[in-house]
Scaffold this motif. Structure first.
Motif, short mmCIF file in Angstrom:
data_model
loop_
_atom_site.label_atom_id
_atom_site.label_comp_id
_atom_site.label_asym_id
_atom_site.label_seq_id
_atom_site.Cartn_x
_atom_site.Cartn_y
_atom_site.Cartn_z
N VAL A 406 0.80 -1.21 0.01
CA VAL A 406 0.06 0.06 0.00
C VAL A 406 0.96 1.15 0.00
N GLN A 407 0.73 2.24 -0.88
CA GLN A 407 1.40 3.10 -1.07
C GLN A 407 0.82 4.52 -1.33
N HIS A 408 0.10 4.64 -0.57
CA HIS A 408 -0.81 6.03 -0.51
C HIS A 408 0.04 7.15 -0.37
N TYR A 409 0.70 7.04 0.38
CA TYR A 409 2.09 8.21 0.41
C TYR A 409 2.89 8.84 -0.80
N ASN A 410 2.59 7.82 -1.94
CA ASN A 410 3.11 8.32 -3.26
C ASN A 410 2.46 8.93 -4.22
N TYR A 411 1.03 9.20 -3.54
CA TYR A 411 0.09 10.08 -4.29
C TYR A 411 0.43 11.70 -3.67
N ASP A 412 0.96 12.61 -4.47
CA ASP A 412 1.37 13.87 -4.27
C ASP A 412 0.31 14.91 -4.36
N THR A 413 -0.12 15.96 -3.97
CA THR A 413 -0.71 17.20 -4.29
C THR A 413 0.39 18.36 -4.38
N PHE A 414 -0.01 19.38 -5.31
CA PHE A 414 0.90 20.39 -5.36
C PHE A 414 0.27 21.75 -5.13
N GLY A 415 1.24 22.55 -4.28
CA GLY A 415 0.67 23.84 -4.18
C GLY A 415 1.55 24.93 -4.69
N GLY A 416 0.95 26.03 -4.72
CA GLY A 416 1.72 27.15 -5.20
C GLY A 416 1.30 27.46 -6.81
N LEU A 417 0.34 26.57 -7.29
CA LEU A 417 0.03 26.70 -8.74
C LEU A 417 -1.74 26.15 -8.56
N THR A 418 -2.35 26.44 -9.56
CA THR A 418 -3.69 25.77 -9.68
C THR A 418 -3.42 24.83 -11.08
N TYR A 419 -4.28 23.61 -10.78
CA TYR A 419 -4.07 22.68 -11.84
C TYR A 419 -5.41 21.71 -11.93
N GLU A 420 -5.52 21.05 -13.14
CA GLU A 420 -6.84 20.49 -13.44
C GLU A 420 -6.28 19.02 -14.21
N ILE A 421 -6.91 18.15 -13.67
CA ILE A 421 -6.61 17.04 -14.08
C ILE A 421 -7.86 16.09 -14.67
N ASP A 422 -7.75 15.33 -15.67
CA ASP A 422 -8.96 14.73 -16.37
C ASP A 422 -8.61 13.19 -16.39
N LEU A 423 -9.42 12.59 -15.54
CA LEU A 423 -9.42 11.17 -15.41
C LEU A 423 -9.84 10.26 -16.50
N THR A 424 -10.48 10.83 -17.42
CA THR A 424 -10.96 10.04 -18.51
C THR A 424 -9.85 10.01 -19.66
N LYS A 425 -8.82 10.60 -19.63
CA LYS A 425 -7.76 10.91 -20.50
C LYS A 425 -6.62 9.53 -20.02
N ASP A 426 -5.69 9.24 -20.86
CA ASP A 426 -4.86 8.14 -20.60
C ASP A 426 -3.62 8.80 -19.66
N PHE A 427 -3.03 8.05 -19.08
CA PHE A 427 -1.97 8.16 -18.42
C PHE A 427 -0.71 9.02 -19.20
N GLY A 428 -0.45 10.09 -18.52
CA GLY A 428 0.67 10.99 -19.17
C GLY A 428 -0.14 11.88 -19.98
N ASN A 429 -1.37 11.96 -20.16
CA ASN A 429 -2.11 13.04 -20.91
C ASN A 429 -3.31 13.56 -19.81
N ARG A 430 -3.11 13.59 -18.56
CA ARG A 430 -4.34 13.77 -17.65
C ARG A 430 -4.32 15.21 -17.26
N VAL A 431 -3.14 15.80 -17.47
CA VAL A 431 -2.98 17.23 -16.94
C VAL A 431 -3.41 18.15 -18.00
N VAL A 432 -4.66 18.87 -17.88
CA VAL A 432 -5.24 19.70 -18.94
C VAL A 432 -4.78 21.20 -18.88
N SER A 433 -4.47 21.58 -17.38
CA SER A 433 -4.25 22.82 -17.18
C SER A 433 -3.07 23.05 -15.95
N MET A 434 -2.42 23.88 -15.94
CA MET A 434 -1.35 24.41 -14.86
C MET A 434 -1.05 25.78 -14.80
#
Length: 504
Positions: A406-434
């Motif tokens: 179990v590696q929940h600690y390997n999921y990071d969130t990021f601060g100092g910016l706003t960002y958007e992720i789309d889970l319907t997209k493939d891995f590697g192409n999920r970040v749609v806005s930063m």
């Protein structure tokens, strides 16, 4: 004769059956009381701890901060009559002085075949004889320690490859022992079902499978480090790993005449045993002082920010996430912040004590500031976005973060910016806005990013950080940084709105 072997690992200083918020079925008191009573049913016993013993709980934090003359955790295991100790990677978190002071009373019981440079009187292996039946126990610590640990905490030490080291000792073990046990603070890198399918990147952090593959002389591996829970036979050899924090432990019974072996993991929740008074008396004074220390009030939030569903927090954000980023960004004066929530995270009530901080952040991580190119920041967010998957339209956790460890600690969130992720997209192409300060993050520009030392060093999980320049370090435990921040602010204003959005 019937010999019983007990193994613990990754106890992390959990003594009483509590996480200092609620009572829980775990800890050294219950395990030790059981062992002292249960071993009377057998002709002889052998007790082994496989590391990560003196770090990881509110108690261990208190002991480190208050410079105890002797470490009661070691004293407690000695009361239980442990026969052998292996050092874990977290034993080095508080530095060599603390390690040496803690373990010096049991220096001659430490089995350590692959760490060179320790001043303790360790031995690579020990042979225990029971009516002529000789069991050899050789001790290994994961050689991956330098990838995580601060250099000042392991100065002068060399962590050798356990596989290569076992080869060095194999002949003499075979000549002098009837049964060989590898006691390893490390885990298994391949499937415990077939020992052929890799279940993680083969970085040499865990080499249990490799040991079994290369040496048929090994009769048993007692492992740790991965915080898994299993006991099974791999290639007809017993392999075991207990859960962390003393939730269960290994029990193996060997008939030295017939060679019959029975084995099980004993769950503390199933133990009905009266706590041994002599064992508990070792901790009572320290525990009383710890409770007073933990209850010290250090400041206030403007309202409760309690975590009710940590999965929802990871998915949708929460004021606790905003607060932790705020702390990291302010102390580091960095552009961006990366952090993970630990499973122990419960958030904060309005009035905050030291206890609350240590429960939410129990590890002695420090902070590093890396110089990271924008395109690599995007890759890091893409990596974090693989934590979630869609199954029948429902968001769940990617199996890769659950199995084999179990590696929940390997999921990071990021601060100092706003960002958007789309889970319907493939891995590697999920970040749609930063965006930072309302403008798209510049993929060609370098930014300063603050993160804990584990994340900064363990680039096998976040490879986009590999080779990044370290432009700053804050060598104070994050828990201390949080305590200092709250004490200085006195009244902390909460931030409700999440800076990230995950679409699905």
């Amino acid at each position: 004769m019937k010999l019983v072997i007990y193994q613990t690992s990754d106890l992390h200083g959990y003594v009483y059956p509590t996480n200092y918020v609620t009572e829980q079925p775990l800890g050294i008191l219950k395990i030790g009381s059981y062992m002292k009573k249960d071993e009377l049913n057998y002709d002889a016993s052998l007790k082994i701890d496989c590391g990560d013993l003196v770090q990881g709980s509110a108690l261990t934090h208190y002991l480190y901060k208050h410079d105890m003359q002797t470490n009661p955790i070691i004293e407690g295991l000695e009361n239980i009559n442990y026969d052998a100790y292996v050092l874990g990677n977290h034993e080095f978190n508080y530095g060599l002085d603390y390690l040496n002071k803690s373990y010096s009373p049991v220096s001659d019981k430490i089995i350590n075949a692959n760490i060179d440079g320790l001043t303790l009187n360790t031995k690579p292996y020990k042979i225990f004889e029971f009516d002529g039946f000789k069991i050899g126990c050789i001790g290994f610590t994961t050689s991956f320690v330098p990838n995580w640990e601060r250099p000042c905490n392991i100065e002068g030490l060399t962590f050798n490859d356990p596989v290569k080291t076992y080869e060095k000792y194999e002949k003499e073990l075979k000549e002098n022992c009837d049964f060989i046990i590898v006691c390893y603070h490390g885990g298994f890198e391949k499937s415990i079902e077939d020992n052929t399918t890799p279940t993680e990147a083969l970085t040499k952090e865990n080499q249990g499978s490799e040991l079994l593959e290369k040496f048929d002389s090994i009769d048993m591996i007692l492992s740790g480090h991965q915080h898994r829970s299993f006991i099974t036979k791999i290639d007809n050899r017993i392999c075991s790993q207990p859960l962390h924090n003393g939730q269960n432990f290994t029990k193996i019974v060997i008939d030295t005449e017939t060679k019959d072996i029975s084995y099980e993991l004993v769950d503390v929740k199933d133990i009905d045993v009266e706590i041994d008074e002599k064992l508990q008396s070792i901790f009572d004074d320290t525990e009383a002082k710890l409770q007073v220390y933990l209850d010290q009030e250090i400041g206030h939030f403007d309202r409760d920010i309690v975590v009710n569903d940590i999965f929802d927090v990871r998915l949708n954000g929460h004021p606790i996430v905003n607060f932790l980023h705020e702390v990291q960004l302010e102390v580091a004066k960095a552009d961006l912040s990366a952090l993970s929530l630990f499973d122990s995270t419960i958030g904060f009530k309005k009035n905050v004590s030291i206890r609350d901080v240590l429960i939410n952040y129990p590890y002695p991580n420090t902070l590093k500031i890396l110089k990271v190119k924008g395109e690599n920041i995007k890759k890091a967010i893409e990596k974090a976005a693989t934590y979630f998957v869609l199954e029948d339209g429902k968001v769940t956790v990617n199996i890769d973060f659950l199995v084999p460890k179990v590696q929940h600690y390997n999921y990071d969130t990021f601060g100092g910016l706003t960002y958007e992720i789309d889970l319907t997209k493939d891995f590697g192409n999920r970040v749609v806005s930063m965006k930072r300060n309302g403008e798209d993050l510049d993929l060609e520009k370098y930014y300063s990013v603050v993160m804990n030392n584990y994340r900064a060093s363990n680039t096998s999980i976040y490879p986009s950080y590999e080779g990044a320049e370290v432009i700053g370090e804050i060598n104070i435990d994050v828990s201390e940084i949080i305590i200092d921040y709250i004490q200085e602010k006195k009244n902390v204003k909460t931030i409700d709105n999440s800076n990230y959005k995950i679409k699905y």
